[in-house]
Design a protein around this motif. Structure first.
Motif, PDB file in Angstrom:
ATOM      1  N   LEU A 200     -33.857  76.086  37.774  1.00 52.87           N
ATOM      2  CA  LEU A 200     -33.245  75.004  38.541  1.00 52.87           C
ATOM      3  C   LEU A 200     -33.367  73.618  37.913  1.00 52.87           C
ATOM      4  CD1 LEU A 200     -34.199  76.099  42.164  1.00 52.87           C
ATOM      5  CD2 LEU A 200     -31.960  76.207  41.083  1.00 52.87           C
ATOM      6  N   PRO A 201     -34.500  73.256  37.298  1.00 56.52           N
ATOM      7  CA  PRO A 201     -34.584  71.901  36.741  1.00 56.52           C
ATOM      8  C   PRO A 201     -33.567  71.607  35.640  1.00 56.52           C
ATOM      9  CG  PRO A 201     -36.775  72.828  37.007  1.00 56.52           C
ATOM     10  CD  PRO A 201     -35.810  73.943  37.263  1.00 56.52           C
ATOM     11  N   LEU A 202     -32.974  72.637  35.044  1.00 58.16           N
ATOM     12  CA  LEU A 202     -31.987  72.414  33.993  1.00 58.16           C
ATOM     13  C   LEU A 202     -30.576  72.820  34.415  1.00 58.16           C
ATOM     14  CD1 LEU A 202     -33.873  73.524  30.747  1.00 58.16           C
ATOM     15  CD2 LEU A 202     -33.606  71.240  31.709  1.00 58.16           C
ATOM     16  N   LEU A 203     -30.372  73.029  35.704  1.00 58.23           N
ATOM     17  CA  LEU A 203     -29.062  73.449  36.178  1.00 58.23           C
ATOM     18  C   LEU A 203     -28.003  72.378  35.903  1.00 58.23           C
ATOM     19  CD1 LEU A 203     -27.744  75.874  37.583  1.00 58.23           C
ATOM     20  CD2 LEU A 203     -28.152  74.739  39.774  1.00 58.23           C
ATOM     21  N   TYR A 204     -28.426  71.119  35.914  1.00 55.80           N
ATOM     22  CA  TYR A 204     -27.477  70.033  35.662  1.00 55.80           C
ATOM     23  C   TYR A 204     -26.882  70.130  34.259  1.00 55.80           C
ATOM     24  CZ  TYR A 204     -30.738  67.632  32.575  1.00 55.80           C
ATOM     25  OH  TYR A 204     -31.555  67.316  31.522  1.00 55.80           O
ATOM     26  N   GLU A 205     -27.648  70.673  33.281  1.00 56.06           N
ATOM     27  CA  GLU A 205     -27.135  70.789  31.923  1.00 56.06           C
ATOM     28  C   GLU A 205     -25.967  71.764  31.859  1.00 56.06           C
ATOM     29  OE1 GLU A 205     -29.828  71.532  28.792  1.00 56.06           O
ATOM     30  OE2 GLU A 205     -30.998  69.702  29.120  1.00 56.06           O
TER      31      GLU A 205
ATOM     32  N   SER B 188     -34.272  67.583  39.262  1.00 58.40           N
ATOM     33  CA  SER B 188     -32.864  67.969  39.300  1.00 58.40           C
ATOM     34  C   SER B 188     -32.006  66.863  39.894  1.00 58.40           C
ATOM     35  CB  SER B 188     -32.687  69.251  40.126  1.00 58.40           C
ATOM     36  OG  SER B 188     -33.370  70.326  39.550  1.00 58.40           O
ATOM     37  N   GLY B 189     -32.453  66.258  40.996  1.00 58.45           N
ATOM     38  CA  GLY B 189     -31.681  65.218  41.647  1.00 58.45           C
ATOM     39  C   GLY B 189     -31.530  63.979  40.784  1.00 58.45           C
TER      40      GLY B 189
ATOM     41  N   ALA C 165     -22.248  69.404  57.393  1.00 59.59           N
ATOM     42  CA  ALA C 165     -22.692  69.751  56.046  1.00 59.59           C
ATOM     43  C   ALA C 165     -21.960  70.957  55.471  1.00 59.59           C
ATOM     44  CB  ALA C 165     -24.194  70.004  56.038  1.00 59.59           C
ATOM     45  N   VAL C 166     -21.692  71.933  56.317  1.00 56.18           N
ATOM     46  CA  VAL C 166     -21.051  73.157  55.828  1.00 56.18           C
ATOM     47  C   VAL C 166     -19.685  72.864  55.228  1.00 56.18           C
ATOM     48  CG1 VAL C 166     -20.130  75.403  56.495  1.00 56.18           C
ATOM     49  CG2 VAL C 166     -22.322  74.642  57.419  1.00 56.18           C
ATOM     50  N   SER C 167     -18.911  72.008  55.885  1.00 57.84           N
ATOM     51  CA  SER C 167     -17.540  71.756  55.435  1.00 57.84           C
ATOM     52  C   SER C 167     -17.430  70.636  54.415  1.00 57.84           C
ATOM     53  CB  SER C 167     -16.655  71.430  56.641  1.00 57.84           C
ATOM     54  OG  SER C 167     -17.148  70.296  57.339  1.00 57.84           O
ATOM     55  N   LEU C 168     -18.407  69.726  54.371  1.00 61.45           N
ATOM     56  CA  LEU C 168     -18.251  68.534  53.535  1.00 61.45           C
ATOM     57  C   LEU C 168     -19.230  68.422  52.372  1.00 61.45           C
ATOM     58  CD1 LEU C 168     -17.681  65.923  56.398  1.00 61.45           C
ATOM     59  CD2 LEU C 168     -15.957  66.941  54.900  1.00 61.45           C
ATOM     60  N   ALA C 169     -20.352  69.090  52.451  1.00 61.38           N
ATOM     61  CA  ALA C 169     -21.370  68.947  51.400  1.00 61.38           C
ATOM     62  C   ALA C 169     -21.352  70.132  50.453  1.00 61.38           C
ATOM     63  CB  ALA C 169     -22.754  68.800  52.035  1.00 61.38           C
ATOM     64  N   LEU C 170     -21.672  69.865  49.219  1.00 57.44           N
ATOM     65  CA  LEU C 170     -21.759  70.908  48.198  1.00 57.44           C
ATOM     66  C   LEU C 170     -23.206  71.034  47.737  1.00 57.44           C
ATOM     67  CD1 LEU C 170     -20.452  72.902  46.186  1.00 57.44           C
ATOM     68  CD2 LEU C 170     -20.092  70.959  44.648  1.00 57.44           C
ATOM     69  N   PRO C 171     -23.878  72.122  48.068  1.00 55.19           N
ATOM     70  CA  PRO C 171     -25.249  72.299  47.577  1.00 55.19           C
ATOM     71  C   PRO C 171     -25.251  72.433  46.059  1.00 55.19           C
ATOM     72  CG  PRO C 171     -24.708  73.867  49.327  1.00 55.19           C
ATOM     73  CD  PRO C 171     -23.432  73.253  48.894  1.00 55.19           C
ATOM     74  N   PHE C 172     -26.353  72.049  45.473  1.00 55.06           N
ATOM     75  CA  PHE C 172     -26.511  72.208  44.025  1.00 55.06           C
ATOM     76  C   PHE C 172     -27.784  73.011  43.805  1.00 55.06           C
ATOM     77  CE2 PHE C 172     -25.144  71.270  39.886  1.00 55.06           C
ATOM     78  CZ  PHE C 172     -26.249  71.052  39.076  1.00 55.06           C
ATOM     79  N   TYR C 173     -27.629  74.341  43.987  1.00 52.11           N
ATOM     80  CA  TYR C 173     -28.812  75.185  44.053  1.00 52.11           C
ATOM     81  C   TYR C 173     -28.652  76.497  43.293  1.00 52.11           C
ATOM     82  CZ  TYR C 173     -33.012  77.133  46.259  1.00 52.11           C
ATOM     83  OH  TYR C 173     -34.248  77.648  46.483  1.00 52.11           O
ATOM     84  N   SER C 174     -27.406  76.860  43.018  1.00 56.36           N
ATOM     85  CA  SER C 174     -27.156  78.155  42.390  1.00 56.36           C
ATOM     86  C   SER C 174     -26.134  78.008  41.277  1.00 56.36           C
ATOM     87  CB  SER C 174     -26.639  79.163  43.428  1.00 56.36           C
ATOM     88  OG  SER C 174     -25.345  78.766  43.888  1.00 56.36           O
ATOM     89  N   ILE C 175     -25.931  79.091  40.524  1.00 63.96           N
ATOM     90  CA  ILE C 175     -24.925  79.096  39.471  1.00 63.96           C
ATOM     91  C   ILE C 175     -23.542  78.841  40.066  1.00 63.96           C
ATOM     92  CG2 ILE C 175     -23.757  80.521  37.742  1.00 63.96           C
ATOM     93  CD1 ILE C 175     -26.451  79.588  36.847  1.00 63.96           C
TER      94      ILE C 175
ATOM     95  N   PRO D 102     -39.821  65.546  28.588  1.00 68.62           N
ATOM     96  CA  PRO D 102     -39.840  67.001  28.830  1.00 68.62           C
ATOM     97  C   PRO D 102     -40.430  67.329  30.190  1.00 68.62           C
ATOM     98  CG  PRO D 102     -40.531  66.526  26.606  1.00 68.62           C
ATOM     99  CD  PRO D 102     -40.399  65.190  27.304  1.00 68.62           C
ATOM    100  N   ILE D 103     -39.823  68.295  30.835  1.00 69.26           N
ATOM    101  CA  ILE D 103     -40.224  68.668  32.198  1.00 69.26           C
ATOM    102  C   ILE D 103     -41.636  69.234  32.218  1.00 69.26           C
ATOM    103  CG2 ILE D 103     -39.740  70.290  34.072  1.00 69.26           C
ATOM    104  CD1 ILE D 103     -36.816  69.923  33.453  1.00 69.26           C
ATOM    105  N   VAL D 104     -42.452  68.709  33.121  1.00 65.96           N
ATOM    106  CA  VAL D 104     -43.821  69.203  33.251  1.00 65.96           C
ATOM    107  C   VAL D 104     -44.054  69.829  34.612  1.00 65.96           C
ATOM    108  CG1 VAL D 104     -44.774  67.585  31.591  1.00 65.96           C
ATOM    109  CG2 VAL D 104     -44.589  66.900  33.983  1.00 65.96           C
ATOM    110  N   ASN D 105     -43.185  69.553  35.558  1.00 67.74           N
ATOM    111  CA  ASN D 105     -43.320  70.136  36.894  1.00 67.74           C
ATOM    112  C   ASN D 105     -42.197  71.141  37.076  1.00 67.74           C
ATOM    113  OD1 ASN D 105     -43.171  70.703  39.636  1.00 67.74           O
ATOM    114  ND2 ASN D 105     -43.963  68.698  40.209  1.00 67.74           N
ATOM    115  N   LEU D 106     -42.555  72.405  37.188  1.00 69.72           N
ATOM    116  CA  LEU D 106     -41.550  73.445  37.272  1.00 69.72           C
ATOM    117  C   LEU D 106     -41.328  73.936  38.692  1.00 69.72           C
ATOM    118  CD1 LEU D 106     -42.429  75.533  34.105  1.00 69.72           C
ATOM    119  CD2 LEU D 106     -40.861  73.620  34.350  1.00 69.72           C
ATOM    120  N   GLY D 107     -41.747  73.155  39.675  1.00 66.62           N
ATOM    121  CA  GLY D 107     -41.543  73.562  41.056  1.00 66.62           C
ATOM    122  C   GLY D 107     -40.064  73.639  41.390  1.00 66.62           C
ATOM    123  N   ILE D 108     -39.717  74.509  42.312  1.00 66.27           N
ATOM    124  CA  ILE D 108     -38.319  74.660  42.702  1.00 66.27           C
ATOM    125  C   ILE D 108     -37.928  73.497  43.607  1.00 66.27           C
ATOM    126  CG2 ILE D 108     -36.685  76.106  43.972  1.00 66.27           C
ATOM    127  CD1 ILE D 108     -38.210  78.492  43.059  1.00 66.27           C
TER     128      ILE D 108
END
Length: 324
Positions: A110-115, A254-255, A205-215, A7-13
């Motif tokens: 954010l820590p559960l965005l992968y789910e 998250s990573g 990065a703009v054209s090739l990378a996909l951030p994983f930060y938002s809905i 279970p997650i104990v560190n809730l930092g962004i």
């Protein structure tokens, strides 16, 4: 898919990024330090010895810019501290109004965005609306972007276009001074705007990378995973022969979870011999802010899943996968 850690104990962004199966990186972020501004008249003061609040003037307005972990926690904590103080207050003073302003309708955990990305959680579990979070708290919410702050006039100017910010959530009335949708006056101001993703500082990065930060980022990645699944079910020979390399940059909770789940899912879709997942982290070790037990468990799972780990590395450029 599942959670591979305790279970997650560190809730930092944590800012984690994943590419569209080519390469990814953790966006450079700019963090705004939380600050507070109050009127010179000192609208209210806290007494640490008695844990009570004495209001020295009429009802006041507390405005919080940013509805992330910092802003939301500040609002809830202030509300809980003020509640008993004003219940015990024999005077006619009213509890200050607390208003959160954020450009998004939802708070993203954010820590559960992968789910959500893997289809293991509903959007309301990972990203509940502020309206649902603040129900029965008395805390107001406005969906708007901040255009500027007039410190002398104690006013925040807002851009409410594209949002239904005309109606505030919560139980309190903001008062006549704050009926203008495009501005809000304050007695105390807390700035908790958090991190801002900046893809432009790293070439490619703009054209090739996909951030994983938002809905939106999450749903885009899920769409691409679904496409891969459909190609696999259709027995696409070209896809099955094509090696697939995924780089996840950012070794926080998250990573690590994203790398593990991507490794498992892609091996099922593409074949375990054709998939390589690499986790890149700038720090000395992944999960560096986790408890030792969680860190060890995460490392063990990464090794067993065949995820390659690169630490003390920074991304300087993002290139197409077929570039030598």
């Amino acid at each position: 898919m599942k959670s591979f850690l305790s279970p997650i104990v560190n809730l930092g962004i944590l800012t984690t990024s994943c590419a569209a199966f080519t390469v990814a990186f953790s966006p450079t972020t700019t963090r705004t330090t939380t600050t507070a501004t109050t009127r010179r008249a000192t609208p209210f003061s806290f007494s640490s010895s008695s844990s009570t609040t004495q209001l020295q003037a009429a009802k006041k307005e507390i405005v919080i810019l940013g509805g992330g972990f910092g802003g939301l926690n500040a609002a809830l904590t202030l509300s809980s501290l003020l509640d008993p103080a004003f219940k015990d207050d024999d005077s006619q003073h009213e509890k200050p109004t607390i208003t959160i302003i954020d450009k998004k309708e939802r708070f993203v955990f954010l820590p559960l965005l992968y789910e959500l990305c893997m289809g293991d959680a509903d959007i309301n579990e990972v990203a509940p609306t502020y309206e649902s979070l603040l129900k029965d708290t008395g805390i107001q919410f406005r969906q708007a972007s901040v255009q500027g702050i007039d410190k002398d006039d104690h006013t925040v100017y807002l851009d409410c276009s594209g949002s239904d910010s005309g109606s505030n959530t919560g139980d309190s009335n903001t008062g006549d001074s704050n009926t203008d949708k495009n501005k809000i006056q304050y007695d105390s101001l807390i700035v908790a705007t958090g991190a801002e993703v900046n893809l432009e500082r790293i070439p490619g990065a703009v054209s090739l990378a996909l951030p994983f930060y938002s809905i939106e980022n999450c749903l885009e990645l899920r769409k691409r995973l679904t496409l891969l699944d459909s190609l696999s079910l259709a027995n696409d020979i070209d896809m099955q022969k094509q090696p697939m390399e995924v780089v996840v940059v950012g070794g926080g909770y998250s990573g690590v979870e994203l790398a593990l789940n991507l490794s498992e899912r892609l091996k099922q879709s593409v074949g375990k011999d054709n998939v390589k997942v690499t986790l890149v982290h700038r720090g000395k070790q992944v999960l560096e802010y986790a408890m030792e037990h969680n860190r060890k468990m995460g490392l063990d799972r990464l090794h067993k899943s065949g995820v390659e780990i690169m630490t003390e590395c920074s991304v300087v450029e993002v290139l197409p996968a077929d570039t030598d």
